[in-house]
Motif scaffolding. Structure first.
Motif, mmCIF file in Angstrom:
data_model
loop_
_atom_site.group_PDB
_atom_site.id
_atom_site.type_symbol
_atom_site.label_atom_id
_atom_site.label_comp_id
_atom_site.label_asym_id
_atom_site.label_seq_id
_atom_site.Cartn_x
_atom_site.Cartn_y
_atom_site.Cartn_z
ATOM 1 N N LYS A 121 0.825 -1.205 0.000
ATOM 2 C CA LYS A 121 0.000 0.000 0.000
ATOM 3 C C LYS A 121 0.864 1.260 0.000
ATOM 4 O O LYS A 121 2.064 1.203 0.290
ATOM 5 C CB LYS A 121 -0.956 0.001 1.195
ATOM 6 N N ILE A 122 0.239 2.378 -0.333
ATOM 7 C CA ILE A 122 0.946 3.651 -0.470
ATOM 8 C C ILE A 122 1.695 4.036 0.804
ATOM 9 O O ILE A 122 2.840 4.495 0.744
ATOM 10 C CB ILE A 122 -0.051 4.777 -0.850
ATOM 11 N N SER A 123 1.089 3.836 1.963
ATOM 12 C CA SER A 123 1.730 4.233 3.220
ATOM 13 C C SER A 123 3.062 3.519 3.445
ATOM 14 O O SER A 123 3.945 4.029 4.142
ATOM 15 C CB SER A 123 0.790 3.975 4.404
ATOM 16 N N GLU A 124 3.224 2.350 2.814
ATOM 17 C CA GLU A 124 4.452 1.582 2.974
ATOM 18 C C GLU A 124 5.587 2.079 2.081
ATOM 19 O O GLU A 124 6.692 1.534 2.101
ATOM 20 C CB GLU A 124 4.177 0.095 2.720
ATOM 21 N N LEU A 125 5.324 3.122 1.311
ATOM 22 C CA LEU A 125 6.376 3.737 0.498
ATOM 23 C C LEU A 125 7.215 4.720 1.324
ATOM 24 O O LEU A 125 8.214 5.251 0.831
ATOM 25 C CB LEU A 125 5.772 4.486 -0.701
ATOM 26 N N LYS A 126 6.805 4.971 2.528
ATOM 27 C CA LYS A 126 7.491 5.941 3.378
ATOM 28 C C LYS A 126 8.976 5.607 3.501
ATOM 29 O O LYS A 126 9.368 4.500 3.863
ATOM 30 C CB LYS A 126 6.854 5.985 4.772
ATOM 31 N N GLY A 127 9.806 6.614 3.152
ATOM 32 C CA GLY A 127 11.248 6.465 3.248
ATOM 33 C C GLY A 127 11.888 5.711 2.101
ATOM 34 O O GLY A 127 13.111 5.577 2.039
ATOM 35 N N LYS A 128 11.068 5.225 1.164
ATOM 36 C CA LYS A 128 11.602 4.417 0.057
ATOM 37 C C LYS A 128 11.751 5.222 -1.238
ATOM 38 O O LYS A 128 11.086 6.229 -1.442
ATOM 39 C CB LYS A 128 10.691 3.206 -0.177
ATOM 40 N N LYS A 129 12.620 4.719 -2.120
ATOM 41 C CA LYS A 129 12.824 5.356 -3.422
ATOM 42 C C LYS A 129 11.632 5.058 -4.321
ATOM 43 O O LYS A 129 11.173 3.907 -4.396
ATOM 44 C CB LYS A 129 14.095 4.821 -4.079
ATOM 45 N N VAL A 130 11.150 6.094 -4.987
ATOM 46 C CA VAL A 130 10.042 5.938 -5.940
ATOM 47 C C VAL A 130 10.425 6.670 -7.218
ATOM 48 O O VAL A 130 10.680 7.880 -7.203
ATOM 49 C CB VAL A 130 8.715 6.510 -5.380
ATOM 50 N N ALA A 131 10.478 5.954 -8.323
ATOM 51 C CA ALA A 131 10.872 6.540 -9.603
ATOM 52 C C ALA A 131 9.663 7.057 -10.377
ATOM 53 O O ALA A 131 8.662 6.346 -10.526
ATOM 54 C CB ALA A 131 11.609 5.503 -10.436
ATOM 55 N N TYR A 132 9.753 8.285 -10.863
ATOM 56 C CA TYR A 132 8.686 8.852 -11.695
ATOM 57 C C TYR A 132 9.184 10.138 -12.343
ATOM 58 O O TYR A 132 10.201 10.706 -11.938
ATOM 59 C CB TYR A 132 7.424 9.134 -10.876
ATOM 60 N N ALA A 133 8.452 10.593 -13.345
ATOM 61 C CA ALA A 133 8.813 11.821 -14.051
ATOM 62 C C ALA A 133 8.112 13.021 -13.422
ATOM 63 O O ALA A 133 6.891 13.020 -13.306
ATOM 64 C CB ALA A 133 8.426 11.718 -15.527
ATOM 65 N N PRO A 134 8.868 14.033 -12.999
ATOM 66 C CA PRO A 134 8.244 15.240 -12.428
ATOM 67 C C PRO A 134 7.348 15.928 -13.455
ATOM 68 O O PRO A 134 7.590 15.836 -14.659
ATOM 69 C CB PRO A 134 9.455 16.125 -12.091
ATOM 70 N N LEU A 135 6.325 16.600 -12.981
ATOM 71 C CA LEU A 135 5.394 17.349 -13.826
ATOM 72 C C LEU A 135 4.779 16.489 -14.940
ATOM 73 O O LEU A 135 4.607 16.926 -16.065
ATOM 74 C CB LEU A 135 6.089 18.568 -14.439
ATOM 75 N N SER A 136 4.473 15.258 -14.585
ATOM 76 C CA SER A 136 3.873 14.332 -15.540
ATOM 77 C C SER A 136 2.618 13.721 -14.909
ATOM 78 O O SER A 136 2.360 13.916 -13.719
ATOM 79 C CB SER A 136 4.867 13.215 -15.866
ATOM 80 N N PRO A 137 1.819 12.964 -15.684
ATOM 81 C CA PRO A 137 0.661 12.288 -15.088
ATOM 82 C C PRO A 137 1.057 11.412 -13.903
ATOM 83 O O PRO A 137 0.309 11.297 -12.928
ATOM 84 C CB PRO A 137 0.123 11.440 -16.246
ATOM 85 N N SER A 138 2.237 10.812 -13.992
ATOM 86 C CA SER A 138 2.726 9.963 -12.900
ATOM 87 C C SER A 138 2.902 10.766 -11.620
ATOM 88 O O SER A 138 2.531 10.328 -10.526
ATOM 89 C CB SER A 138 4.066 9.329 -13.295
ATOM 90 N N ALA A 145 -2.374 10.157 -4.572
ATOM 91 C CA ALA A 145 -2.358 8.947 -3.743
ATOM 92 C C ALA A 145 -1.723 9.230 -2.383
ATOM 93 O O ALA A 145 -2.215 8.765 -1.346
ATOM 94 C CB ALA A 145 -1.594 7.838 -4.460
ATOM 95 N N LEU A 146 -0.635 10.003 -2.389
ATOM 96 C CA LEU A 146 0.027 10.360 -1.127
ATOM 97 C C LEU A 146 -0.893 11.242 -0.280
ATOM 98 O O LEU A 146 -1.015 11.054 0.932
ATOM 99 C CB LEU A 146 1.350 11.087 -1.407
ATOM 100 N N LYS A 147 -1.564 12.189 -0.943
ATOM 101 C CA LYS A 147 -2.437 13.141 -0.245
ATOM 102 C C LYS A 147 -3.554 12.420 0.514
ATOM 103 O O LYS A 147 -3.797 12.706 1.699
ATOM 104 C CB LYS A 147 -3.041 14.127 -1.247
ATOM 105 N N ILE A 148 -4.218 11.485 -0.149
ATOM 106 C CA ILE A 148 -5.341 10.813 0.511
ATOM 107 C C ILE A 148 -4.871 9.821 1.577
ATOM 108 O O ILE A 148 -5.675 9.300 2.346
ATOM 109 C CB ILE A 148 -6.271 10.111 -0.505
ATOM 110 N N ASN A 149 -3.548 9.602 1.608
ATOM 111 C CA ASN A 149 -2.977 8.754 2.652
ATOM 112 C C ASN A 149 -2.237 9.576 3.697
ATOM 113 O O ASN A 149 -1.459 9.041 4.499
ATOM 114 C CB ASN A 149 -2.025 7.719 2.035
ATOM 115 N N GLY A 150 -2.497 10.896 3.701
ATOM 116 C CA GLY A 150 -1.894 11.786 4.692
ATOM 117 C C GLY A 150 -0.403 11.954 4.537
ATOM 118 O O GLY A 150 0.311 12.223 5.514
ATOM 119 N N MET A 151 0.094 11.823 3.294
ATOM 120 C CA MET A 151 1.527 11.925 3.038
ATOM 121 C C MET A 151 1.808 12.958 1.944
ATOM 122 O O MET A 151 0.879 13.516 1.352
ATOM 123 C CB MET A 151 2.082 10.560 2.602
ATOM 124 N N SER A 152 3.080 13.189 1.681
ATOM 125 C CA SER A 152 3.507 14.050 0.575
ATOM 126 C C SER A 152 4.821 13.496 0.034
ATOM 127 O O SER A 152 5.346 12.493 0.548
ATOM 128 C CB SER A 152 3.706 15.496 1.049
#
Length: 328
Positions: A121-138, A145-152
């Motif tokens: 789940k999204i909350s388990e990404l805390k502190g982990k590397k996540v690859a994505y393109a800035p300013l993109s749909p990703s 997803a982070l917002k609705i899980n109380g994260m940023s």
């Protein structure tokens, strides 16, 4: 019949005039886009030259990084673009004035956050590397997803990467998670014998990522015939997909670099908006399929991330005159 010299000259003049007329009869419109299954009606229209009867030639210019589309359109390198609505809002926040002339599709599972097991789940990404393109749909899907899980994004380790590079990065173990879209999602899922899985996708928030056809405001009113012809070609492409799904899948697969079977599977991850439903996206509504609802969320996230200084007025990004004209 023998032609005298005068007649020959006259015919030559007329032939030359016809050639000149023909050369100018079908202007070329350069349409910028990324490789995305939701643009399938445009791929079909391109392969079958469905724009011809509307007196238009369309040149599809593919960008590997969707973040390059707004500047390319603002600079005139392309005439119009297929992009996500959050890009239009983000561009408006930077002083660029693009108008959404037609909603194209909304992602329905075609964009996803993927992770290696045992991350579930999204909350388990805390502190982990996540690859994505800035300013993109990703970027936008992850932010939501982070917002609705109380994260940023401050709760994760962002790794700046083009969408097409995410599968290799995950397969090599460089990052345990990534955010991308089809066909990259299927590529990740097919590697590692079940090692990777989707932990959040656009299927859980339909309309949050809506692809649109946009033009710079400078072209609105100036290139109306070309814009209408492009939209008619899209609708014809969509009709062909409905009437001849197997044949259309071959054309789509070739365009996005997958088999026709894979193309059909990926199409289940998007919803192409039919003409009769397009007015709903322009109207004030209660769910994220309305630009007003998704736009409010987009404004909030872009402001929070510092990508825009103040909220963008949603009506300033919309122009439904072409949709209305097609419905008449």
């Amino acid at each position: 019949m023998h032609l005298n010299t005068v007649s020959k000259k006259l015919l030559a003049t007329l032939a030359g005039a016809l050639l000149v007329t023909g050369a100018h009869a079908a202007p070329t419109l350069k349409l910028g886009l990324t490789t995305w299954i939701g643009y399938s009606p445009f791929y079909v229209a391109d392969a079958l030259d469905l724009y011809k009867k509307y007196d238009l030639k369309v040149k599809l210019q593919t960008f590997t990084d969707p973040a390059m589309l707004p500047s390319a359109m603002a600079g005139g390198a392309i005439d119009g673009a297929l992009m996500t609505y959050d890009q239009v809002v983000g561009a408006a926040g930077q002083g660029q004035n693009f108008k959404v002339v037609m909603p194209v599709d909304y992602s329905y599972g075609g964009d996803a956050v993927l992770a290696a097991k045992p991350i579930t789940k999204i909350s388990e990404l805390k502190g982990k590397k996540v690859a994505y393109a800035p300013l993109s749909p990703s970027d936008f899907l992850l932010a939501y997803a982070l917002k609705i899980n109380g994260m940023s994004d401050k709760d994760i380790q962002p790794v700046n990467m083009a969408p097409e590079a995410v599968p290799a990065a995950m397969a090599s173990g460089a990052t345990p998670a990534g955010v991308t879209y089809e066909p990259n999602v299927s590529q990740i899922l097919s590697t590692g014998k079940g090692k990777y899985h989707v932990i959040y996708s656009s299927r859980e928030a339909p309309g949050i990522i809506t692809d649109v056809l946009a033009f710079d405001v400078k072209r609105i009113g100036k290139d109306d015939k070309q814009i209408m012809a492009l939209m008619r070609g899209y609708l014809d492409g969509l009709a062909y997909m409905k009437a001849e799904p197997a044949e259309a899948a071959k054309l789509i697969g070739k365009a996005v670099g997958v088999s026709d079977k894979e193309a059909l599977e990926q199409l289940t991850g998007v919803y192409n908006i039919p003409l009769k439903e397009m007015p709903k996206t322009y109207a004030k509504g209660k769910d994220t399929t309305s630009f007003y609802v998704s736009g409010e969320i987009i404004n909030e996230i872009l402001q929070k991330n510092g990508q825009i200084k103040k909220a963008v007025a949603i009506p300033s990004t919309l122009d439904d005159r072409y949709v209305k004209a097609l419905l008449k």
